[in-house]
Enzyme design. Structure first.
Site, PDB file in Angstrom:
ATOM      1  N   ARG A  56       0.985  -1.270  -0.164  1.00 28.58           N
ATOM      2  CA  ARG A  56      -0.279   0.152  -0.171  1.00 28.58           C
ATOM      3  C   ARG A  56       0.799   0.984  -0.427  1.00 28.58           C
ATOM      4  O   ARG A  56       1.974   0.791   0.498  1.00 28.58           O
ATOM      5  CB  ARG A  56      -0.368  -0.232   1.331  1.00 28.58           C
ATOM      6  CG  ARG A  56      -1.840  -1.561   1.577  1.00 28.58           C
ATOM      7  CD  ARG A  56      -2.838  -0.936   2.583  1.00 28.58           C
ATOM      8  NE  ARG A  56      -3.702  -2.071   2.963  1.00 28.58           N
ATOM      9  CZ  ARG A  56      -3.285  -3.309   3.449  1.00 28.58           C
ATOM     10  NH1 ARG A  56      -2.372  -3.356   4.358  1.00 28.58           N
ATOM     11  NH2 ARG A  56      -4.720  -4.114   3.913  1.00 28.58           N
ATOM     12  N   LYS A  88      -2.704  -2.193   7.967  1.00 29.17           N
ATOM     13  CA  LYS A  88      -3.593  -1.106   8.623  1.00 29.17           C
ATOM     14  C   LYS A  88      -3.950  -2.165   9.749  1.00 29.17           C
ATOM     15  O   LYS A  88      -3.250  -3.352  10.058  1.00 29.17           O
ATOM     16  CB  LYS A  88      -4.705  -2.268   7.913  1.00 29.17           C
ATOM     17  CG  LYS A  88      -5.037  -1.353   6.597  1.00 29.17           C
ATOM     18  CD  LYS A  88      -6.053  -0.939   5.507  1.00 29.17           C
ATOM     19  CE  LYS A  88      -5.847   0.003   4.779  1.00 29.17           C
ATOM     20  NZ  LYS A  88      -7.468  -0.610   2.994  1.00 29.17           N
ATOM     21  N   HIS A 130      -1.885   2.491  -6.315  1.00 25.80           N
ATOM     22  CA  HIS A 130      -3.023   1.009  -6.506  1.00 25.80           C
ATOM     23  C   HIS A 130      -2.849   0.264  -7.751  1.00 25.80           C
ATOM     24  O   HIS A 130      -3.105  -0.680  -7.689  1.00 25.80           O
ATOM     25  CB  HIS A 130      -4.344   1.614  -5.541  1.00 25.80           C
ATOM     26  CG  HIS A 130      -4.370   1.830  -4.474  1.00 25.80           C
ATOM     27  ND1 HIS A 130      -3.231   2.378  -3.161  1.00 25.80           N
ATOM     28  CD2 HIS A 130      -5.333   0.689  -3.292  1.00 25.80           C
ATOM     29  CE1 HIS A 130      -3.914   2.363  -2.227  1.00 25.80           C
ATOM     30  NE2 HIS A 130      -4.742   1.292  -1.619  1.00 25.80           N
ATOM     31  N   ARG A 187      -0.097  -2.301  -7.306  1.00 19.73           N
ATOM     32  CA  ARG A 187      -0.501  -3.115  -5.533  1.00 19.73           C
ATOM     33  C   ARG A 187      -1.499  -3.800  -6.726  1.00 19.73           C
ATOM     34  O   ARG A 187      -1.415  -4.803  -6.812  1.00 19.73           O
ATOM     35  CB  ARG A 187      -1.501  -2.688  -4.922  1.00 19.73           C
ATOM     36  CG  ARG A 187      -1.294  -3.206  -3.579  1.00 19.73           C
ATOM     37  CD  ARG A 187      -2.186  -2.383  -2.638  1.00 19.73           C
ATOM     38  NE  ARG A 187      -3.034  -3.449  -1.764  1.00 19.73           N
ATOM     39  CZ  ARG A 187      -2.643  -3.492  -0.489  1.00 19.73           C
ATOM     40  NH1 ARG A 187      -1.427  -4.143  -0.746  1.00 19.73           N
ATOM     41  NH2 ARG A 187      -3.289  -4.523   0.103  1.00 19.73           N
ATOM     42  N   HIS A 204      -4.932  -8.408   3.431  1.00 18.47           N
ATOM     43  CA  HIS A 204      -6.288  -8.658   3.616  1.00 18.47           C
ATOM     44  C   HIS A 204      -6.747  -9.076   4.472  1.00 18.47           C
ATOM     45  O   HIS A 204      -6.981 -10.832   4.987  1.00 18.47           O
ATOM     46  CB  HIS A 204      -7.211  -8.876   2.734  1.00 18.47           C
ATOM     47  CG  HIS A 204      -7.237  -7.991   1.190  1.00 18.47           C
ATOM     48  ND1 HIS A 204      -7.203  -8.225   0.036  1.00 18.47           N
ATOM     49  CD2 HIS A 204      -6.789  -6.264   1.330  1.00 18.47           C
ATOM     50  CE1 HIS A 204      -7.060  -7.464  -0.549  1.00 18.47           C
ATOM     51  NE2 HIS A 204      -6.679  -6.737   0.677  1.00 18.47           N
ATOM     52  N   TYR A 218     -10.169 -10.358  -7.525  1.00 19.17           N
ATOM     53  CA  TYR A 218      -9.249 -10.414  -7.954  1.00 19.17           C
ATOM     54  C   TYR A 218      -9.699 -11.317  -8.929  1.00 19.17           C
ATOM     55  O   TYR A 218      -8.773 -11.623  -9.875  1.00 19.17           O
ATOM     56  CB  TYR A 218      -8.328 -10.712  -7.082  1.00 19.17           C
ATOM     57  CG  TYR A 218      -7.482  -9.071  -7.233  1.00 19.17           C
ATOM     58  CD1 TYR A 218      -6.528  -7.881  -7.809  1.00 19.17           C
ATOM     59  CD2 TYR A 218      -7.325  -8.961  -5.451  1.00 19.17           C
ATOM     60  CE1 TYR A 218      -6.724  -6.950  -7.354  1.00 19.17           C
ATOM     61  CE2 TYR A 218      -7.153  -7.411  -4.914  1.00 19.17           C
ATOM     62  CZ  TYR A 218      -6.581  -6.721  -5.617  1.00 19.17           C
ATOM     63  OH  TYR A 218      -5.785  -5.598  -5.445  1.00 19.17           O
TER      64      TYR A 218
END
Length: 307
Positions: free
Chosen positions: A151, A175, A244, A247, A270, A279
């Site tokens: 990210r 995150k 992004h 990514r 994730h 995806y």
């Protein structure tokens, strides 16, 4: 209680409440007014019940009607929020005894499929000879985005000591302050090593950041976006390149090659595999295109005649 058919007459009082008590901006007030007038107009076409008789079924029917007319999930969420706020005000004023908009949910907004470049496009963009030390930095950032699926915030937060000295895995903090290991990759490692050779020409003496700006401090996310877009334009990229997209390309290409959704989930950081599953749609689009072009009973006949 209000007289039958007078919900519309309550709107001006509610807007005054927003304007004077909550001191909302003119633009926000206009949004509230537009949303509520649309609901009121629909209500008047469907029996025009008094305010205290409006129920959850009617609110759901209105949402369904708006959705059938092409109004998206995000817009419907905002309109429902406006309606809930109106009825909270009417509850406070003693006009109604319940809020019929509570518990009503808008249809989920369609999540747009992430854009990904194909391997040839990326190879062309990354096959560039930096013209100065800052472009050496920019190429290292692009290689790292694509090699590791980082990210933007994760890349910016990297320090020099995060780069491993003797192995090809990088530990990043994502995150929720969760750490994960990602591959560094041969080309990314070379690009970073090239940058480290010239980083000292720019970095302040006490700066720990891996990537620094021309002023010597940790590079700003916006600068990363601008520099990557600029370098891609120099390679005549057909699309606006942003972190992004690199990514997304990493995730799409990894899934296409391996078919291992769980592994890609781990690499991307994730928390929920449903986030990664987007995806699979990209991968299916690619497979469907290959099928249409290659399968003998899928190809269209030329000229429309028989064989």
């Amino acid at each position: 209680m209000t007289a039958p058919g007078q919900l519309r007459t309550r709107l001006s009082g509610f807007l005054d409440h927003l304007r004077h008590e909550r001191r909302l901006s003119g633009a926000t007030l206009s949004n509230y007014q537009r949303d509520l007038e649309q609901f009121t107009a629909w209500l008047e076409e469907h029996g025009n019940p008094p305010a205290e008789q409006i129920n959850q079924h009617q609110v759901r029917a209105w949402v369904a009607s708006r959705h059938r007319h092409g109004i998206g999930g995000k817009s419907l969420q905002r309109q429902l929020s406006s309606l809930r706020t109106l009825f909270r005000y009417l509850l406070r004023e003693g006009v109604v005894r319940h809020n019929p908009a509570e518990g009503v949910r808008a249809p989920k907004a369609k999540r747009p499929l992430p854009k990904a470049l194909d391997t040839d496009q990326l190879s062309h963009i990354l096959d560039i000879t930096p013209q100065d030390s800052l472009e050496t930095r920019d190429l290292a950032m692009m290689e790292l985005f694509y090699a590791s699926g980082l990210r933007l915030a994760e890349l910016v937060s990297l320090d020099v000591h995060d780069i491993p000295a003797d192995h090809d895995q990088l530990e990043v903090t994502g995150k929720g302050s969760k750490t994960r290991r990602v591959p560094l990759g041969r080309m990314a490692r070379k690009a970073i090593d090239d940058w480290l050779k010239v980083r000292g020409n720019h970095a302040d003496r006490d700066e720990t950041a891996l990537f620094v700006s021309a002023r010597g401090r940790r590079i700003h996310p916006r600068s990363v976006q601008q520099r990557i877009a600029r370098l891609a334009q120099r390679q005549h990229a057909l699309q606006h390149l942003h972190p992004h997209m690199l990514r997304h390309s990493f995730a799409s290409h990894m899934l296409e090659s391996s078919g291992d959704l769980r592994a890609v989930q781990e690499l991307l950081g994730h928390a929920d595999i449903s986030t990664t599953q987007v995806y699979t749609h990209l991968d299916f689009q690619h497979l469907a295109q290959v099928y249409d072009q290659a399968h003998p009973r899928a190809r269209r006949k030329k000229g429309g005649g028989g064989d």
